[in-house]
Enzyme design. Sequence first.
Site, PDB file in Angstrom:
ATOM      1  N   ARG A   1       0.411  -3.278 -10.579  1.00 41.28           N
ATOM      2  CA  ARG A   1      -0.624  -2.687  -9.746  1.00 41.28           C
ATOM      3  C   ARG A   1      -0.396  -1.180  -9.662  1.00 41.28           C
ATOM      4  NH1 ARG A   1      -2.929  -4.123  -3.842  1.00 41.28           N
ATOM      5  NH2 ARG A   1      -1.313  -2.878  -2.902  1.00 41.28           N
TER       6      ARG A   1
ATOM      7  N   THR B   1      -4.526   3.405  -7.394  1.00 39.09           N
ATOM      8  CA  THR B   1      -5.857   2.790  -7.485  1.00 39.09           C
ATOM      9  C   THR B   1      -5.847   1.308  -7.126  1.00 39.09           C
ATOM     10  OG1 THR B   1      -5.504   2.170  -9.786  1.00 39.09           O
ATOM     11  CG2 THR B   1      -6.471   4.347  -9.375  1.00 39.09           C
TER      12      THR B   1
ATOM     13  N   ASP C   1       5.242  -5.228   1.153  1.00 43.65           N
ATOM     14  CA  ASP C   1       5.288  -5.484  -0.296  1.00 43.65           C
ATOM     15  C   ASP C   1       6.200  -6.682  -0.552  1.00 43.65           C
ATOM     16  OD1 ASP C   1       6.318  -5.387  -3.066  1.00 43.65           O
ATOM     17  OD2 ASP C   1       5.081  -3.587  -3.191  1.00 43.65           O
TER      18      ASP C   1
ATOM     19  N   ASP D   1       9.119  -6.179  -3.056  1.00 44.13           N
ATOM     20  CA  ASP D   1      10.168  -5.307  -2.516  1.00 44.13           C
ATOM     21  C   ASP D   1      10.996  -6.035  -1.471  1.00 44.13           C
ATOM     22  OD1 ASP D   1       9.580  -3.157  -4.100  1.00 44.13           O
ATOM     23  OD2 ASP D   1       8.494  -2.041  -2.571  1.00 44.13           O
TER      24      ASP D   1
HETATM   25  N1  URA Z   1       1.008  -6.998  -2.650  1.00 43.70           N
HETATM   26  C1  URA Z   1       1.945  -7.078  -1.682  1.00 43.70           C
HETATM   27  O1  URA Z   1       3.118  -7.330  -1.951  1.00 43.70           O
HETATM   28  N2  URA Z   1       1.562  -6.894  -0.398  1.00 43.70           N
HETATM   29  C2  URA Z   1       0.294  -6.632  -0.047  1.00 43.70           C
HETATM   30  O2  URA Z   1       0.015  -6.481   1.134  1.00 43.70           O
HETATM   31  C3  URA Z   1      -0.667  -6.538  -1.079  1.00 43.70           C
HETATM   32  C4  URA Z   1      -0.292  -6.736  -2.362  1.00 43.70           C
END
Ligand code: URA
Length: 207
Positions: free
Chosen positions: A102, A106, A198, A201
């Site tokens: 991702r 964007t 995330d 993470d």
């Molecule tokens: N990916 C993630 O890890 N968290 C989000 O909130 C959106 C996409």
Amino acid sequence: MPVHLVEHPLVHDALAILRDASTPPEIFRRMAVRISLLLAAEATRDLPAGNVTVETPLGPASGRRVDGDVVVVPVLRAGLGMLDAVLELIPSARVGHIGLQRDEMTAIASKYYSKLPSSLGGSIVLMIDPMLATGGSAVAALDMLRDAGAHEVRMICIVSAPDGIALVEQHHPDVHIYTPVIDRGLNDHKFIVPGLGDFGDRLYGTH
Ligand code: URA
């Protein structure tokens, strides 16, 4: 589009721990496994099973053994945190991988890896991607599965946003989504709010 909101209290117990910003990666990983087991059980309620007879120590007993072909496809990298749980439930499952990155600015997903098992046409495909946010990567991954011949695809997500649900519905109306929750929306960085941050993470301690 069929969205299955999974209400099991153990699912929501694990979700609350996953959401908590103070949960360390080792507990986060355990809760990711726990919630994935429960969601996968829900998503496979109607798995084909054949009648069998087994010998207990006291004599014959009739039962059922699962005999459908299941393919599990984690969307890298966050989906890997759900894979072991699904394989624990369905050890015979074949596994494909889809790598989507991702763009931080964007939020557009681009493919960097794909390795899928052959002959997906007769399989139940479980796509595992914990965060259904914009739906961009989900749709890209579902397109790849369709192009590879998959007919019966179910998505398992730990947190969903209305935008993601709507985009999947628009592009893949026959895909069933199993999720405990549809959150309020997305922030400017396309993160789910309130979400859990995330997922990758937090799983791997990389933030
Ligand atoms: N990916 C993630 O890890 N968290 C989000 O909130 C959106 C996409």
